[in-house]
Design a protein around this motif. Sequence first.
Motif, PDB file in Angstrom:
ATOM      1  N   SER A 124       0.830  -1.200   0.000  1.00 25.85           N
ATOM      2  CA  SER A 124       0.000   0.000   0.000  1.00 25.85           C
ATOM      3  C   SER A 124       0.864   1.249   0.000  1.00 25.85           C
ATOM      4  O   SER A 124       0.575   2.226  -0.722  1.00 25.85           O
ATOM      5  CB  SER A 124      -0.912   0.011   1.227  1.00 25.85           C
ATOM      6  N   PHE A 125       1.952   1.221   0.838  1.00 30.35           N
ATOM      7  CA  PHE A 125       2.829   2.393   0.904  1.00 30.35           C
ATOM      8  C   PHE A 125       3.505   2.658  -0.436  1.00 30.35           C
ATOM      9  O   PHE A 125       3.548   3.793  -0.914  1.00 30.35           O
ATOM     10  CB  PHE A 125       3.862   2.185   2.005  1.00 30.35           C
ATOM     11  N   VAL A 126       4.031   1.618  -1.069  1.00 29.44           N
ATOM     12  CA  VAL A 126       4.742   1.785  -2.354  1.00 29.44           C
ATOM     13  C   VAL A 126       3.803   2.303  -3.433  1.00 29.44           C
ATOM     14  O   VAL A 126       4.101   3.250  -4.165  1.00 29.44           O
ATOM     15  CB  VAL A 126       5.394   0.454  -2.773  1.00 29.44           C
ATOM     16  N   LEU A 127       2.631   1.658  -3.534  1.00 27.80           N
ATOM     17  CA  LEU A 127       1.678   2.071  -4.561  1.00 27.80           C
ATOM     18  C   LEU A 127       1.161   3.483  -4.310  1.00 27.80           C
ATOM     19  O   LEU A 127       1.000   4.284  -5.260  1.00 27.80           O
ATOM     20  CB  LEU A 127       0.506   1.089  -4.624  1.00 27.80           C
ATOM     21  N   ALA A 128       0.905   3.808  -3.071  1.00 32.99           N
ATOM     22  CA  ALA A 128       0.427   5.155  -2.749  1.00 32.99           C
ATOM     23  C   ALA A 128       1.498   6.185  -3.022  1.00 32.99           C
ATOM     24  O   ALA A 128       1.211   7.302  -3.485  1.00 32.99           O
ATOM     25  CB  ALA A 128       0.002   5.200  -1.275  1.00 32.99           C
ATOM     26  N   PHE A 129       2.753   5.827  -2.746  1.00 35.69           N
ATOM     27  CA  PHE A 129       3.851   6.742  -3.016  1.00 35.69           C
ATOM     28  C   PHE A 129       3.965   7.023  -4.508  1.00 35.69           C
ATOM     29  O   PHE A 129       4.217   8.154  -4.933  1.00 35.69           O
ATOM     30  CB  PHE A 129       5.149   6.148  -2.470  1.00 35.69           C
ATOM     31  N   LEU A 130       3.763   5.981  -5.335  1.00 35.62           N
ATOM     32  CA  LEU A 130       3.846   6.148  -6.795  1.00 35.62           C
ATOM     33  C   LEU A 130       2.689   6.980  -7.333  1.00 35.62           C
ATOM     34  O   LEU A 130       2.832   7.690  -8.333  1.00 35.62           O
ATOM     35  CB  LEU A 130       3.866   4.776  -7.467  1.00 35.62           C
ATOM     36  N   ALA A 131       1.530   6.882  -6.650  1.00 39.28           N
ATOM     37  CA  ALA A 131       0.334   7.555  -7.184  1.00 39.28           C
ATOM     38  C   ALA A 131       0.059   8.891  -6.519  1.00 39.28           C
ATOM     39  O   ALA A 131      -0.989   9.491  -6.753  1.00 39.28           O
ATOM     40  CB  ALA A 131      -0.871   6.632  -7.000  1.00 39.28           C
ATOM     41  N   ARG A 132       0.995   9.363  -5.647  1.00 34.25           N
ATOM     42  CA  ARG A 132       0.691  10.543  -4.852  1.00 34.25           C
ATOM     43  C   ARG A 132       0.536  11.810  -5.674  1.00 34.25           C
ATOM     44  O   ARG A 132      -0.143  12.758  -5.264  1.00 34.25           O
ATOM     45  CB  ARG A 132       1.790  10.741  -3.798  1.00 34.25           C
ATOM     46  N   LYS A 133       1.183  11.895  -6.904  1.00 35.81           N
ATOM     47  CA  LYS A 133       1.129  13.116  -7.706  1.00 35.81           C
ATOM     48  C   LYS A 133       0.255  12.977  -8.948  1.00 35.81           C
ATOM     49  O   LYS A 133       0.268  13.840  -9.818  1.00 35.81           O
ATOM     50  CB  LYS A 133       2.547  13.519  -8.121  1.00 35.81           C
ATOM     51  N   LEU A 134      -0.461  11.863  -9.004  1.00 36.17           N
ATOM     52  CA  LEU A 134      -1.338  11.691 -10.166  1.00 36.17           C
ATOM     53  C   LEU A 134      -2.509  12.652 -10.069  1.00 36.17           C
ATOM     54  O   LEU A 134      -3.094  12.819  -8.992  1.00 36.17           O
ATOM     55  CB  LEU A 134      -1.844  10.246 -10.234  1.00 36.17           C
ATOM     56  N   PRO A 135      -2.890  13.287 -11.196  1.00 41.31           N
ATOM     57  CA  PRO A 135      -4.044  14.206 -11.149  1.00 41.31           C
ATOM     58  C   PRO A 135      -5.338  13.427 -10.989  1.00 41.31           C
ATOM     59  O   PRO A 135      -5.495  12.350 -11.533  1.00 41.31           O
ATOM     60  CB  PRO A 135      -3.976  14.920 -12.500  1.00 41.31           C
ATOM     61  N   ASP A 136      -6.221  14.004 -10.203  1.00 43.89           N
ATOM     62  CA  ASP A 136      -7.507  13.349  -9.972  1.00 43.89           C
ATOM     63  C   ASP A 136      -8.437  14.380  -9.374  1.00 43.89           C
ATOM     64  O   ASP A 136      -8.002  15.459  -8.936  1.00 43.89           O
ATOM     65  CB  ASP A 136      -7.343  12.150  -9.040  1.00 43.89           C
ATOM     66  N   ASN A 137      -9.693  14.047  -9.345  1.00 43.99           N
ATOM     67  CA  ASN A 137     -10.653  14.965  -8.752  1.00 43.99           C
ATOM     68  C   ASN A 137     -10.290  15.247  -7.297  1.00 43.99           C
ATOM     69  O   ASN A 137     -10.319  16.375  -6.842  1.00 43.99           O
ATOM     70  CB  ASN A 137     -12.053  14.386  -8.840  1.00 43.99           C
ATOM     71  N   PHE A 138      -9.998  14.199  -6.587  1.00 45.60           N
ATOM     72  CA  PHE A 138      -9.531  14.357  -5.192  1.00 45.60           C
ATOM     73  C   PHE A 138      -8.593  13.193  -4.918  1.00 45.60           C
ATOM     74  O   PHE A 138      -9.007  12.110  -4.543  1.00 45.60           O
ATOM     75  CB  PHE A 138     -10.723  14.343  -4.220  1.00 45.60           C
ATOM     76  N   ASN A 139      -7.370  13.401  -5.217  1.00 50.64           N
ATOM     77  CA  ASN A 139      -6.379  12.334  -5.154  1.00 50.64           C
ATOM     78  C   ASN A 139      -6.084  11.971  -3.696  1.00 50.64           C
ATOM     79  O   ASN A 139      -5.510  12.747  -2.950  1.00 50.64           O
ATOM     80  CB  ASN A 139      -5.099  12.781  -5.861  1.00 50.64           C
ATOM     81  N   GLU A 140      -6.489  10.708  -3.296  1.00 49.01           N
ATOM     82  CA  GLU A 140      -6.245  10.238  -1.922  1.00 49.01           C
ATOM     83  C   GLU A 140      -4.850   9.659  -1.743  1.00 49.01           C
ATOM     84  O   GLU A 140      -4.452   9.352  -0.622  1.00 49.01           O
ATOM     85  CB  GLU A 140      -7.267   9.149  -1.552  1.00 49.01           C
ATOM     86  N   ALA A 141      -4.121   9.472  -2.809  1.00 51.08           N
ATOM     87  CA  ALA A 141      -2.852   8.738  -2.741  1.00 51.08           C
ATOM     88  C   ALA A 141      -1.862   9.395  -1.790  1.00 51.08           C
ATOM     89  O   ALA A 141      -1.170   8.738  -1.025  1.00 51.08           O
ATOM     90  CB  ALA A 141      -2.247   8.600  -4.129  1.00 51.08           C
ATOM     91  N   LYS A 142      -1.821  10.750  -1.845  1.00 49.72           N
ATOM     92  CA  LYS A 142      -0.849  11.406  -0.964  1.00 49.72           C
ATOM     93  C   LYS A 142      -1.247  11.267   0.519  1.00 49.72           C
ATOM     94  O   LYS A 142      -0.387  11.146   1.382  1.00 49.72           O
ATOM     95  CB  LYS A 142      -0.701  12.869  -1.348  1.00 49.72           C
ATOM     96  N   PHE A 143      -2.561  11.246   0.802  1.00 47.39           N
ATOM     97  CA  PHE A 143      -2.993  11.048   2.187  1.00 47.39           C
ATOM     98  C   PHE A 143      -2.760   9.612   2.637  1.00 47.39           C
ATOM     99  O   PHE A 143      -2.400   9.354   3.781  1.00 47.39           O
ATOM    100  CB  PHE A 143      -4.479  11.401   2.328  1.00 47.39           C
ATOM    101  N   ILE A 144      -2.975   8.664   1.707  1.00 51.96           N
ATOM    102  CA  ILE A 144      -2.693   7.265   2.022  1.00 51.96           C
ATOM    103  C   ILE A 144      -1.201   7.069   2.277  1.00 51.96           C
ATOM    104  O   ILE A 144      -0.792   6.302   3.154  1.00 51.96           O
ATOM    105  CB  ILE A 144      -3.192   6.362   0.887  1.00 51.96           C
ATOM    106  N   THR A 145      -0.381   7.795   1.495  1.00 52.11           N
ATOM    107  CA  THR A 145       1.072   7.696   1.684  1.00 52.11           C
ATOM    108  C   THR A 145       1.456   8.096   3.103  1.00 52.11           C
ATOM    109  O   THR A 145       2.232   7.419   3.779  1.00 52.11           O
ATOM    110  CB  THR A 145       1.802   8.594   0.667  1.00 52.11           C
TER     111      THR A 145
END
Length: 793
Positions: free
Chosen positions: A695-716
């Motif tokens: 989860s940490f690795v995938l969230a770290f990779l997706a933290r800067k992806l554009p999205d309506n409300f990108n949760e990846a950085k919060f998950i990171t």
Amino acid sequence: MIFAIREINKDRTLLPNIKLGYQIYDTCATHTQSLRSALASTSRQSGRSEETSSQGCEGFSSFPVIVGDSGSTQSMIIQRTLGPFKIPMVSYFASCACLSHRNKFPAFFRTMPSDAHQAQGVARLVQRFGWTWVGSIAGDDDYGHNGIQAFSDEVRKLGVCIAFTEVLPKMHSRRKILQITETIKASTARVIVMFAIEGDAYPLIREVVKQNITGRQWIASEAWVTSALIATKENFLSLSGTIGFAIHRAEIPGLRSFLLQVHPFKTPNNLFVKELWETIFKCSLGTSENIKGINTSAITHRRCTGLEDLNNTYSIYSDVSELRVSYNVYKAVYTIAHALHSLNSCKNGTGSLPNNTCANIFNFKPWQLLHYLKGVRYTNKFGEEVYFDENGDPIASYDIINWHKNADGSIKYVKIGRFDAALGLGHNLLVNEGNIVWHNNQMMVPQSVCTDRCPPGTRKAVPQGQPLCCTDCLPCPDGEISNFSDSLNCVPCALEEWSNPQRNECIPKEIEFLSFEEAMGITLTTVSLLGTASTVSVAGVLWYYRKTPIVRANNSELSFLLLLSLMLCFLCSLTFIGQPSVSSCMLRHTLFGVSFVLCISCVLAKTLVVLMAFKATLPNNNMMKWFGTLQQILSVLLCTVVQVAICVVWLLVSSPFPVKQTKYYNEKIIFECDLGSVTAFCCVLGYIGFLSCMSFVLAFLARKLPDNFNEAKFITFSMLIFCAVWLTFIPAYISSPGKYTVAVEIFAILASSFGLLICIFAPKCYIILFKPERNTKKHLMNKTGQGKSSQQS
């Protein structure tokens, strides 16, 4: 002696028609004079004769029996000289145990008990009152040396130590007396046993009184306990409460009147009567100055008239209330008379000598009288049975007396018990403690110990080079006790018990576990319930605003499932609090493992949704249709089933169980849950760690992806906190003993749960509740457009 002989001569049943004669010699209590007097008596040479009544005695060239001597050493010398001639000797005061050796002294008899019994009695008396540290003083003769040695041997068997042993000089030496006095003052022993005749003891007692030495409990031998020379008003302060063994007393009818009949004019050759007269009446008969040893200081130049009357004057001489040694003399004379009576009553074949003959009482040999003395047995007028054992000794019996003070200040001898050797060990000493007055008029038993008794909770240890009675009291180690005084060893408590602070009792060990009642348990319970309430509140907010863009944009189904798993995580911490049981131990670890896997699986699924959503915006990519809501939920459940399977295997193979652990603390028991299979527990944690890392690795990779409300950085951030907490948990868990282990585990559960709740859901709730203008489709679309412009640039 004269009185007894005159009584016998008047008796019509004992030796009828036969008169006894006698000759009395003064031995001056010296060895040489004793031997000279004995030889003189056997050879009919008068030597120094004080009184003679042997006129008309037929056929004797020597005396067939000797009464005396009073001293043990003098008696031994006489017997060694006359014993080979089988001349019997009956002593009334020689008490040395050495005289009981029949092979050395075959013709010796005595009406005085052997000191072996007196020493045993004194030793039992010392034991009776708990004295373990006593001083000893002996006269410099066989009586003193043998008596104190026998006493020392006896008390050592009873665990009593001798603080000091001193010998009184036979010839007066002030230097030696002062040295003994200093020893008494310096010693911590408060009980002093003295075996000595009154003449040897008197100089020491006089010095003790002179130096006003008090606070000592004196134990007297029979030789001086009733001594009129020592038991005086002047000596009472230092000797008050003296206890001693005394030979039996008797009130002999007619003796006092007989004593008061003496008169120097009736017996002009009796030098002792003259000395008595001059001393009592303080006058001079004109010849006493030539008498060796007379107390001339008490005599004035006034001439005695002969009209003085002993009846009008009180003196020790006329005091017959304490006839003890005199009673022994009385018994000795009567014993000889009974032996002579048996000799005279002999008929051939009945009571005869070994050669079946009878002796002629008017012409018999000493060995013939010796034969009858061995078998003499009679009961005297006082009801006492008199006989000798095979060693020539009487049955040992003593009165135990205590010095009390009369109203006029004089000393009164009070009988407080008796010692009877015939009653056997353990029953031979009888003491009425209620009648005892101790030194300094105390009523409590004085203490005499080298060191105080070791109380319960300690053990005795003897310092190197010290007597056994001088001990140190060492506290028992933790976990060991002694529950009685003067214990030699401390006893370990049972495994589930521990010593109390006093070390005198084993008490159940404190059972420690994290309970709901203690402060730590209350705090963790409160935090757990607060986390649960927070999770429910967040779920309520999201449910209430479920149709808003920000909720719908972030996969509301997974969000609610994640909130459910977080609520389980908060609640599972409660299973770690309280007394462990079989069910709680099984539940706490399995519920923890399953709820956290469910939680991390939801986070992993949400991270994958972000990645899939970004891939789906790319041309010719329809991956999102294969990862819809149903697939997301199924993936979460699939990951959770794996953990469930691990937990089931764990419970079936080696499930956790409650155990009382004693390896962490000695004084208390840790009641905790044993993991059962450590491998299974590691698998549970490892699986959680594996999903967390993914989860940490995938969230770290997706933290800067554009999205309506990108949760990846919060998950990171949330996974970063989660991993940090659990990496810190491992060493803290291993190093924290007892209930703190459980507290650390609960803290890790709560901290990681709050990390996930706050990092993932706090931003959403903030926008929903405080920034509703940003919770619009237009705003989200603007963010998307800005994100695309940024990407194109």
